[in-house]
Structures are given as C-alpha cells and as structure tokens.
Design a protein around this motif. Structure first.
Motif, short mmCIF file in Angstrom:
data_model
loop_
_atom_site.label_atom_id
_atom_site.label_comp_id
_atom_site.label_asym_id
_atom_site.label_seq_id
_atom_site.Cartn_x
_atom_site.Cartn_y
_atom_site.Cartn_z
N PRO A 124 48.94 49.88 43.47
CA PRO A 124 49.22 48.57 42.89
C PRO A 124 49.79 48.68 41.48
N LEU A 157 51.22 45.83 38.09
CA LEU A 157 51.14 44.47 37.59
C LEU A 157 52.37 44.19 36.73
N GLU A 158 53.16 43.23 37.17
CA GLU A 158 54.38 42.84 36.45
C GLU A 158 54.13 41.55 35.68
N GLY A 192 45.69 41.59 48.70
CA GLY A 192 45.44 42.31 47.46
C GLY A 192 44.38 41.62 46.62
N LEU A 251 45.31 47.00 46.49
CA LEU A 251 46.07 46.42 47.59
C LEU A 251 45.22 46.20 48.84
N GLU A 300 45.93 30.94 41.04
CA GLU A 300 47.18 31.45 41.59
C GLU A 300 48.14 30.29 41.79
N LEU A 324 52.40 33.93 41.82
CA LEU A 324 52.08 34.45 40.50
C LEU A 324 50.63 34.13 40.15
N ARG A 359 52.38 39.35 38.39
CA ARG A 359 52.57 39.56 39.83
C ARG A 359 51.98 40.91 40.22
N LEU A 360 51.09 40.91 41.21
CA LEU A 360 50.60 42.16 41.76
C LEU A 360 51.65 42.70 42.71
N LYS A 361 51.99 43.98 42.55
CA LYS A 361 53.05 44.53 43.38
C LYS A 361 52.72 45.97 43.76
N GLN A 362 53.44 46.46 44.74
CA GLN A 362 53.33 47.84 45.14
C GLN A 362 54.31 48.66 44.31
N THR A 363 53.80 49.73 43.68
CA THR A 363 54.64 50.51 42.76
C THR A 363 55.17 51.79 43.35
#
Length: 378
Positions: free
Chosen positions: A36, A38-39, A289, A316, A343, A348, A370-374
């Motif tokens: 995970p 974080l953007e 997530g 995640l 949320e 977001l 935003r939680l994202k896959q890195t």
C-alpha cells in the motif's frame, strides 16, 4: 486518548494489551505481493472537517471563525461556504452523519454539553439531548444498527469509575432513551456496528480495571464482555465479514506495545503488527483496504527518543500492514493526531490532523488522500 480538538484537552492513561498470534480472516489481498501507498491529493490548513454525509456534502469549521459557525462543501471538500450558525451559540465539537444524511453533533454552551441535530443538511439545528458533563470523543461514539441510532457517552471530568449510558433513538436522533447503563468503567471510547451479524460492539477505557470490549446481539439490551483488562484497550474498530473486529490498540505504556489486532466473536485475539503509537482510528475503505491513524501522546514510555510524530498505517488486505506517512508534532505537551473517519464518494479519504507542524492554528487541518497499490515485493 485525547480528543481531536486540542482546545478541549483530555488527560487519559491507557495501558496494556496482551499479545498472541493467529491469522486474520479478511478479504483476499489485491495481489499477493502488493504494497500500500498513500497519495496526498489536497492539503487544507484553514478548515477542520467535522463530517461527511452519504451524499458527499462535507461539513467543517473555519479555524479563524467562531466554532458555532458551520461551513459546507459540495465539491469534494475543495471549496467551502458558510452554511449555518448554531441557533443558541453552541460550539460544534464532534459530528456524525447518519445514513440518511441526518447530522448529530456534540455541541457545548455555557459549560454544558448537548447533542444537537439537523435534518436539513445542516441548515437548521436543534438541541435534542442534554448531556451535562458527558460528551462525544469521536464521530464513532454514534452508530446505527437495524433502524436504531446509538450514542455511547464519554467523559473526562473524573478519573474514577462513573456510570456510562448508552442512549438509543428510534427516530433518527430526534428523541432518545437510555438503553443500558454501564458501571465499572471510566468512559465509553466508541461503538462499532456489524449489520451482517446484527451485532453492536462497545469500547471502554482506560486502565486494565476499567477497559473492556463488549458485544450485544439484542439491540443493546444485554452485553457480553469479549475482551477485558489490558487486552480490551480499543478506541475504534471495523467489522470483518466473519463477525470479528480489526483494530489498532490504544497503548502508551509498557510492558506491552500497541499492535494492529483482530478479535473474534468468541474472544480469540491475534496481534498482527507492532505500531509506532496508540491507534485512535481504524477505517475500512468501500473499495477495499484499510487505514489506521496512529497518535503520539506527550506521555508514555513505549516510544524511542526519536519518535515525535503521528503516523498513518495502511493495508490492502487487513493482514499485511505498512507505515505510509508521518506527521511531526508541533507542541510537545499535546497529542499529535492523524485520523481517518470519513470517505468521500470519489474514494478519497479525509485525513484529520491536529498538532501537526505546518498546518493551521493548533496544527490543525486536513488532507485528502488516496490509498493505492505501489508495487510488488521482490
């Protein structure tokens, strides 16, 4: 734990959790080796978000104005406009939005606490429950389950045991009745509803003698202590599909250290990963997530000398956790906070910040993240 608004300090000592190991029964990972990230999409240092309604309308206080003035945003917390003033001059302290958009807020005036309600999107407000010296700690002192709204009291006027009431409303918070009175506790940290299992969870702090995690399956009429003593140090949690809970522990003193953990209905407890500090929020994203907000309190002996920040941790799948961001504290005598309770429809997350360097008065403000896959682990 200390409430988000540093203008209303709470001095609480939270102790101990005993650790075991087990496996978490959660959703499958997005990908087995995904990590995970974080953007940060937007940073705001002028407003303090109070709630987000299901419609996406967000509500906030403008930090250079009276706390009796409420602002609203209909463009994803990008811009704000004045919405309403509390009719009695009450200060908005903590707010929760129900599934139908009804707003319930802990407001204060003349040294007393109230629960105020708005059924028209924040345009008008009415005090519906007098609380005296009791109040809300987080938006999750309020929960909905099977058509009933519940409110669990929090207090900081005594360090001794005091009766804690669970209030219930069948008309969306317009009228209230006491459903249960708990004894042997100092305060109620919050509630978590599990609609799939028709269960309501309640969390109490703060010492091993006063803490505990309780579960009810009869609309709050009777309760079973699932986890007591030091193991029950919980402020916020999310239900999993098997009826268990996922949460970060609220620990600031040795010998134990805080962890992300899981608790099953039968009391089976599993520690997942050690955290940097006490957890004040745990959130499950609608698209999958999890995130947890980790504080740094001014007291406590769990921290190394270099640990002076709040942190956001993410996962995640609920099993593998990773520290995503850190926020250095502004005032060493106050809690530094980074919490997610809301949320937006866009997906977001609203990251609420307090006592953080580089933000507004008192180090307050918010970020949209935003939680994202890195990527993948080699």
């Amino acid at each position: 734990m200390m409430p988000l608004d540093a203008r209303f300090p709470v001095h609480v000592t939270l102790l101990g959790c005993l650790l075991f190991t087990s496996s978490l029964h959660a959703a499958e990972p997005v990908t087995p080796l995904a990590q995970p990230g974080l953007e940060v999409v937007l940073t705001n240092t002028t407003h303090q978000i109070m709630a987000v309604a299901p419609s996406g309308t967000a509500y906030a206080l403008k930090m250079d104005e009276s706390t009796s003035r409420l602002h609203a945003s209909t463009d994803g917390a990008q811009t704000w406009s004045f919405k309403a003033r509390h009719p009695l001059g009450g200060s908005f302290r903590v707010m929760s939005a129900l599934a139908d958009g009804t707003l319930l807020a802990n407001t204060s005036r003349d040294g007393l606490q109230y629960l105020s309600r708005s059924a028209d999107g924040g345009a008008t407000w009415k005090e519906v429950l007098s609380l005296g010296d009791f109040r809300m700690l987080t938006p999750h002192n309020i929960a909905e389950l099977d058509g009933t709204v519940y409110f669990l009291e929090y207090q900081s006027f005594t360090t001794q045991d005091t009766p804690i009431r669970l209030h219930a409303s069948k008309d969306r918070g317009l009228t209230w009745a006491v459903r249960q009175t708990f004894t042997g506790h100092r305060h109620g940290h919050g509630l978590t509803a599990d609609p799939a299992h028709h269960a309501l969870w309640a969390f109490f702090g703060d010492t091993p003698q006063k803490a505990g995690t309780y579960r009810s399956v009869d609309a709050g009429g009777s309760w079973v202590r699932v986890l007591g003593g030091q193991e029950g140090c919980v402020v916020d949690a999310v239900p999993l599909s098997d009826g268990s809970l996922l949460f970060g522990q609220d620990i600031t003193y040795l010998p134990q250290r805080p962890h992300m953990a899981q608790l099953s209905q039968d009391g089976t407890y599993a520690a997942l990963v050690q955290l940097t500090g006490p957890a004040y929020s745990t959130y499950a994203l609608k698209a999958g997530g999890f995130v947890a907000g980790i504080a740094r309190e001014p007291g406590g002996d769990i921290y190394p000398p270099t640990e002076l920040s709040a942190h956001v941790w993410g996962s995640l799948d609920g099993v593998e956790w990773r520290e995503l961001r850190s926020y250095p504290r502004l005032d060493p005598t106050a809690n530094v906070r980074a919490d997610v309770y809301f949320e937006l429809p866009s997906g977001l997350l609203v990251l609420q910040l307090a006592n953080v360097q580089g933000f507004g008065p008192g180090g307050r403000g918010y970020q949209l993240v935003r939680l994202k896959q890195t990527g993948l682990v080699p």
